[in-house]
Design a protein around this motif. Structure first.
Motif, short mmCIF file in Angstrom:
data_model
loop_
_atom_site.label_atom_id
_atom_site.label_comp_id
_atom_site.label_asym_id
_atom_site.label_seq_id
_atom_site.Cartn_x
_atom_site.Cartn_y
_atom_site.Cartn_z
N ASP A 32 0.90 -1.19 -0.04
CA ASP A 32 0.10 0.01 -0.14
C ASP A 32 0.81 1.18 0.05
N SER A 33 2.05 1.33 0.92
CA SER A 33 2.89 2.23 0.77
C SER A 33 3.44 2.67 -0.54
N ALA A 34 3.80 1.37 -1.21
CA ALA A 34 4.53 1.56 -2.48
C ALA A 34 3.56 2.14 -3.43
N ALA A 35 2.34 1.82 -3.34
CA ALA A 35 1.39 2.24 -4.22
C ALA A 35 0.79 3.74 -3.97
N LEU A 36 1.04 4.23 -2.73
CA LEU A 36 0.57 5.54 -2.51
C LEU A 36 1.07 6.59 -3.49
N CYS A 37 0.34 7.66 -3.72
CA CYS A 37 0.89 8.74 -4.64
C CYS A 37 0.33 10.13 -4.13
N GLU A 38 -0.44 10.18 -2.91
CA GLU A 38 -0.59 11.19 -2.05
C GLU A 38 -0.42 10.81 -1.01
N GLY A 97 1.21 28.82 17.07
CA GLY A 97 2.03 28.33 18.15
C GLY A 97 1.18 27.17 18.73
N THR A 98 0.99 27.13 20.21
CA THR A 98 -0.01 26.19 20.72
C THR A 98 -1.49 26.59 20.82
N SER A 99 -1.83 27.73 20.57
CA SER A 99 -3.09 28.47 20.92
C SER A 99 -4.16 27.79 20.11
N LEU A 100 -3.81 27.15 18.80
CA LEU A 100 -4.81 26.76 17.96
C LEU A 100 -4.57 25.21 17.74
N SER A 101 -4.06 24.66 18.77
CA SER A 101 -3.70 23.18 18.58
C SER A 101 -4.89 22.29 18.24
N ASP A 102 -6.23 22.75 18.60
CA ASP A 102 -7.42 21.74 18.31
C ASP A 102 -7.55 21.85 16.83
N LEU A 103 -7.02 22.50 15.93
CA LEU A 103 -7.24 22.64 14.42
C LEU A 103 -6.71 21.50 13.79
N VAL A 104 -5.74 20.74 14.58
CA VAL A 104 -5.20 19.39 14.05
C VAL A 104 -6.18 18.31 13.73
N GLN A 105 -7.52 18.35 14.20
CA GLN A 105 -8.23 17.48 13.65
C GLN A 105 -8.64 17.92 12.11
N ILE A 106 -8.38 18.94 11.48
CA ILE A 106 -8.62 19.09 9.99
C ILE A 106 -7.78 18.36 9.15
N PRO A 107 -6.60 18.39 9.35
CA PRO A 107 -5.66 17.81 8.45
C PRO A 107 -5.38 16.29 8.44
N ILE A 108 -5.79 15.84 10.02
CA ILE A 108 -5.54 14.38 10.26
C ILE A 108 -7.00 13.84 10.32
N THR A 109 -7.24 13.14 9.19
CA THR A 109 -8.71 12.19 9.24
C THR A 109 -8.58 10.83 9.00
N PRO A 110 -9.63 10.46 8.91
CA PRO A 110 -9.51 8.75 8.55
C PRO A 110 -9.01 8.35 7.31
N LEU A 111 -9.20 9.50 6.28
CA LEU A 111 -9.04 9.15 4.77
C LEU A 111 -7.48 9.30 4.62
N ASN A 112 -6.74 9.99 5.32
CA ASN A 112 -5.35 10.06 5.11
C ASN A 112 -4.23 9.62 6.33
N GLU A 146 -5.28 8.96 17.62
CA GLU A 146 -5.93 7.91 18.28
C GLU A 146 -7.57 8.12 18.13
N LYS A 147 -8.03 9.32 17.96
CA LYS A 147 -9.52 9.40 17.91
C LYS A 147 -9.95 8.89 16.29
N VAL A 148 -8.98 8.96 15.28
CA VAL A 148 -9.24 8.52 14.23
C VAL A 148 -9.22 7.09 14.18
N TYR A 149 -8.06 6.52 14.70
CA TYR A 149 -8.26 4.89 14.68
C TYR A 149 -9.31 4.50 15.61
N ALA A 150 -9.86 5.13 16.57
CA ALA A 150 -11.04 4.69 17.31
C ALA A 150 -12.51 4.69 16.46
#
Length: 361
Positions: A32-38, A97-112, A146-150
């Motif tokens: 799967d890793s070798a086939a990934l293009c994104e 910096g750390t003030s907007l750390s909650d926004l990591v939920q946007i780029p880390i998703t079940p799809l990626n 962890e949330k995504v994997y759950a």
């Protein structure tokens, strides 16, 4: 015409099925890793620490860096060869910096989540904020992974399991590495970048050693690569770029290594060891009095004795990016202030009308 032996065909089909099922999960993950293009790379770290500069250099963009507004997105493309589709890297940068750390939920998703990497840029010129920045941002990213994997896997959704991803990350260490059972690899590939080395190199020798040893321990503990860089040096930026390109496009990251605290550190993941790093640097600190719960906590306590952490009141006050001076827009801010005044006046008028109705009843 000879008769086709259907039993033989069924035997071949059953054999093919058994062959596919016998392949291990690791083999599937590799294919799967070798086939990934994104791929997706999330940049986060110290406020005004040089994240944008690193990102732009990696994309060969000759642009002046600007303060990142909350969470920004761009992308890069690279062809593996002639007449082949270009690989795509989705690049996210978390500002504030750390003030907007909650926004990591946007780029880390079940799809990626199976193809996401994290680049943590830490400002070496501000060691008092270093541990707190690292701790909060990595914890935010870890919680999201962890949330995504759950989450239950949707029909038709392709996603490696948490165990498959962890085994892939553990490959940064050889099977006979003495620290294999002593570290806690981050669940996705991680790169630590120490920025502003040009300022850091003027620190006192002992302080440089404390910072270098601590970052080496953190990188090794999380199974991450570590590299120091400076926007003033094209050579250092080029080496940092190779590490980022490895995460974004799967290119070679180079095999050079440097652990000398008087020079920029370059340590690929899995190339260090606890024996080489040594014990926490004890500058006027008695380790026995620190009462640490685990090795990570011990290193934190020693580091913060040497570099007391910054107060966090400023970060709490700037939780709303609309009140952050770096995002000021005079015309818009004046209109916003006017609307706020009108809203307050409306609230007072409504309060008076409700009081009047209450008196009449």
């Amino acid at each position: 015409m000879p008769k086709i032996n259907t039993d033989t065909l069924w035997d071949l089909a059953a054999m093919e099925l058994r062959t596919r099922e016998s392949r291990s999960a690791d083999d599937d993950a590799e294919e799967d890793s070798a086939a990934l293009c994104e791929r997706t790379v999330l940049f986060m770290g110290s406020k005004a620490g040089g994240k944008t500069t690193v990102l732009l250099r990696c994309l060969d963009r000759d642009e002046a860096s600007k303060p990142t507004l909350a969470l920004e997105y761009t992308f890069g493309r690279r062809a593996k060869g002639h007449n082949t589709p270009k690989d795509i890297a989705h690049l996210w940068e978390l500002g504030g910096g750390t003030s907007l750390s909650d926004l990591v939920q946007i780029p880390i998703t079940p799809l990626n989540v199976s193809s996401v990497s994290v680049v943590l840029v830490l400002d070496l010129s501000k060691p008092s904020a270093l541990w707190g920045t690292m701790e909060k941002l990595l914890q935010a990213a870890l919680n999201q992974v962890e949330k995504v994997y759950a989450l239950p896997q949707r029909p038709g959704e392709s996603r490696t399991s948490k165990q498959q991803n962890q085994s892939r990350v553990l490959r940064v260490l050889t099977k006979d590495h003495p620290d294999r059972e002593l570290i806690s690899p981050f669940p996705v590939p991680l790169l630590l970048i120490g920025s502003k080395f040009d300022i850091f190199q003027d620190f006192e020798s002992e302080k440089r050693k404390v910072i270098c040893k601590t970052l080496r321990f953190l990188a090794h503990y999380y199974g991450a690569s570590l590299i120091f860089t400076s926007s003033k040096s094209e050579t250092m930026m080029s080496k940092a770029r190779s590490f980022v390109s490895h995460l974004a496009f799967g290119t070679e990251k180079g095999k050079s290594m440097s652990t000398d605290p008087s020079k920029p550190l370059i340590i690929p993941a899995g190339m260090d060891s606890l024996s080489q790093i040594g014990s926490p640097p004890t500058i006027d600190v008695d380790i026995g009095t620190l009462h640490a719960r685990n090795p990570l906590d011990l290193w934190k306590k020693v580091f913060e004795r040497v570099f007391p952490p910054e107060r966090t009141t400023e970060h709490k006050e700037l939780k709303d990016p609309a009140k952050d001076p770096q995002y000021s827009e005079p015309l818009i801010d004046s209109m916003r202030a006017q609307k706020d005044q009108e809203l307050e006046q409306y609230k007072r008028e409504q309060a008076k009308s409700w009081k009047g109705l209450a008196l009449e009843t």
